[in-house]
Design a protein around this motif. Structure first.
Motif, PDB file in Angstrom:
ATOM      1  N   LEU A  41      30.298 -25.813  -8.785  1.00 52.00           N
ATOM      2  CA  LEU A  41      31.356 -24.879  -8.362  1.00 52.00           C
ATOM      3  C   LEU A  41      31.410 -24.733  -6.841  1.00 52.00           C
ATOM      4  N   ASN A  42      30.253 -24.870  -6.172  1.00 49.17           N
ATOM      5  CA  ASN A  42      30.200 -24.807  -4.707  1.00 49.17           C
ATOM      6  C   ASN A  42      30.909 -23.559  -4.170  1.00 49.17           C
ATOM      7  N   LEU A  43      30.556 -22.402  -4.719  1.00 49.40           N
ATOM      8  CA  LEU A  43      31.283 -21.167  -4.409  1.00 49.40           C
ATOM      9  C   LEU A  43      30.979 -20.617  -3.019  1.00 49.40           C
ATOM     10  N   PHE A  44      29.837 -20.980  -2.462  1.00 56.67           N
ATOM     11  CA  PHE A  44      29.389 -20.304  -1.244  1.00 56.67           C
ATOM     12  C   PHE A  44      29.358 -21.245  -0.038  1.00 56.67           C
ATOM     13  N   GLU A  45      30.366 -22.089   0.055  1.00 52.41           N
ATOM     14  CA  GLU A  45      30.494 -22.973   1.217  1.00 52.41           C
ATOM     15  C   GLU A  45      30.667 -22.137   2.479  1.00 52.41           C
ATOM     16  N   THR A  46      30.074 -22.591   3.570  1.00 49.27           N
ATOM     17  CA  THR A  46      30.218 -21.880   4.842  1.00 49.27           C
ATOM     18  C   THR A  46      30.298 -22.896   5.971  1.00 49.27           C
TER      19      THR A  46
END
Length: 410
Positions: free
Chosen positions: A203-208
């Protein structure tokens, strides 16, 4: 420059899926056709993060989510956690992933149907717990509806629901939250806890796209904010509460020490952002050396602790008499402390000292910044007649210094 980690995708899918020799020979493209959607998705995650569209908070259930078993029924000794083989290992590695998110500045909160004392016991006493109470910004454990508890968490954190992710092993609880708070992201966790991590990796929800020291301090800042909320209930009026905080602000221009934080705050600020311009470090460095602009950064500290750099204003010198507020954004963590008044007092002081007669502000609406729709009217700016833009003017000669309880740090 932003980096897309295609090596991680190759590790997941394998080189034979990642690369297709016939595609390469005919097009010199090093990606197979099957991989293009996956790489494109990761690139879009980075683009969205750079535009301020990313997740800031992870809210966790506890029983059978953070550990195996039910703490109230099974007791401390019988919940499943540990580094050996078995399901306890899955929960431990899941906690290690959450710990890394926290160290990157993601806010970690707990929302559990439990007695608070019982729910906190593993964080304090279990030797295999990776997460401790110091890692949790807001801890809500009671028997109330989880949607209501999440609303309470949101009111303390002052971030949008669309910046939150809620993880719960129970499909019923997930659906309750989805139905009552449609903006929040509620992943459909696999039934097998051993599959939690791989599912969430995909899901890679917390890309920054950026990281600063302020990120490492964020959990502590929100824990302190919860203390402020508790203190405010003691006071009969807001003025007495604000006076009791002993607030101080350091006002500086942009320099090599704060440029990364200024750029990052521009990317993170969505609600209190009048123009919603996203800046890179290079953009801020360029503005800092351009005499056409006057820039301000504001910190805020009080008796509970230091919030760090929380507000930025960039003034554009339109002519010898007029300043235009090109940029004004602020962290929602410091709302209702009088920072808006302190900031405007500072801008007017600069204008008077340098012979400017008016300051013009503009509000550009976005789906997320409705909270500042009447910002300039509330500060006694006067609307200007313009068919295409929301412009407001403040005449310097008639401005009266606004009351606030923040002192300038000398």
């Amino acid at each position: 420059l932003f980096i897309c980690d295609v090596a991680a995708l190759q590790n997941k899918f394998g080189r034979n899926v990642m690369f297709d020799s016939s595609v390469y020979i005919n097009t010199e493209m090093v990606l197979s056709l099957d991989m293009i959607p996956y790489v494109a998705s990761r690139i879009m995650d980075i683009v969205c993060a750079a535009q301020g569209q990313f997740k800031k908070c992870l809210i966790l259930d506890l029983d059978n989510t953070l550990w195996g078993g039910i703490i109230g029924d099974d007791g401390l000794e019988n919940i499943q956690l540990g580094h050996g083989l078995g399901i306890g290992k899955a929960f431990t590695e899941f906690q290690q992933w959450i710990k890394k998110l926290k160290d990157r500045g993601i806010i970690i909160a707990v929302c559990s149907k439990n007695n608070e004392e019982t729910a906190k016991e593993p964080f304090v006493k279990h030797p295999d717990m990776v997460l401790r109470l110091d890692d949790i910004s807001v801890f809500m454990a009671n028997w109330d509806n989880k949607a209501d508890n999440i609303r309470q968490i949101q009111s303390i954190l002052n971030i949008g629901f669309d910046s939150m992710v809620f993880l719960d092993d129970n499909p019923f609880e997930r659906n309750i939250v989805r139905e009552n708070i449609p903006e929040i992201t509620v992943p459909e966790l696999p039934e097998d806890p051993g599959e939690y991590l791989e599912y969430l990796y995909d899901l890679n929800l917390f890309e920054t796209v950026s990281y600063s020291k302020a990120d490492a301090d964020r959990t502590k800042q929100y824990q302190v904010e919860a203390q402020r909320v508790s203190l405010q209930k003691v006071f009969a009026n807001e003025s007495d509460f604000l006076k009791s905080l002993d607030m101080m602000s350091e006002v500086r221009g942009f320099d090599k020490f704060n440029i990364p934080r200024v750029a990052q705050l521009s990317q993170r600020s969505n609600q209190f952002n009048l123009h919603t311009i996203r800046y890179t470090d290079a953009d801020i460095e360029r503005i800092s050396t351009d005499n056409h602009y006057k820039n301000f950064s504001f910190t805020l500290s009080d008796k509970f602790g230091d919030n760090g750099l929380i507000c930025v204003v960039i003034l554009e010198k339109q002519d010898e008499e007029t300043l235009f507020i090109n940029t004004w954004f602020m962290s929602c963590r410091v709302l209702k402390r009088g920072m808006e008044n302190f900031t405007l007092n500072t801008l007017v002081e600069y204008a008077r000292e340098n012979g400017f007669k008016r300051i013009i502000g503009e509000y550009i609406a976005t789906p997320k910044n409705k909270m500042v729709e009447e910002h300039y009217q509330n500060l006694r700016f006067t609307p200007l007649t313009d068919a295409t833009r929301n412009l407001f003017v403040l005449e310097i000669d008639t401005y009266e210094i606004k009351e606030c309880y923040i002192k300038k740090k000398l």
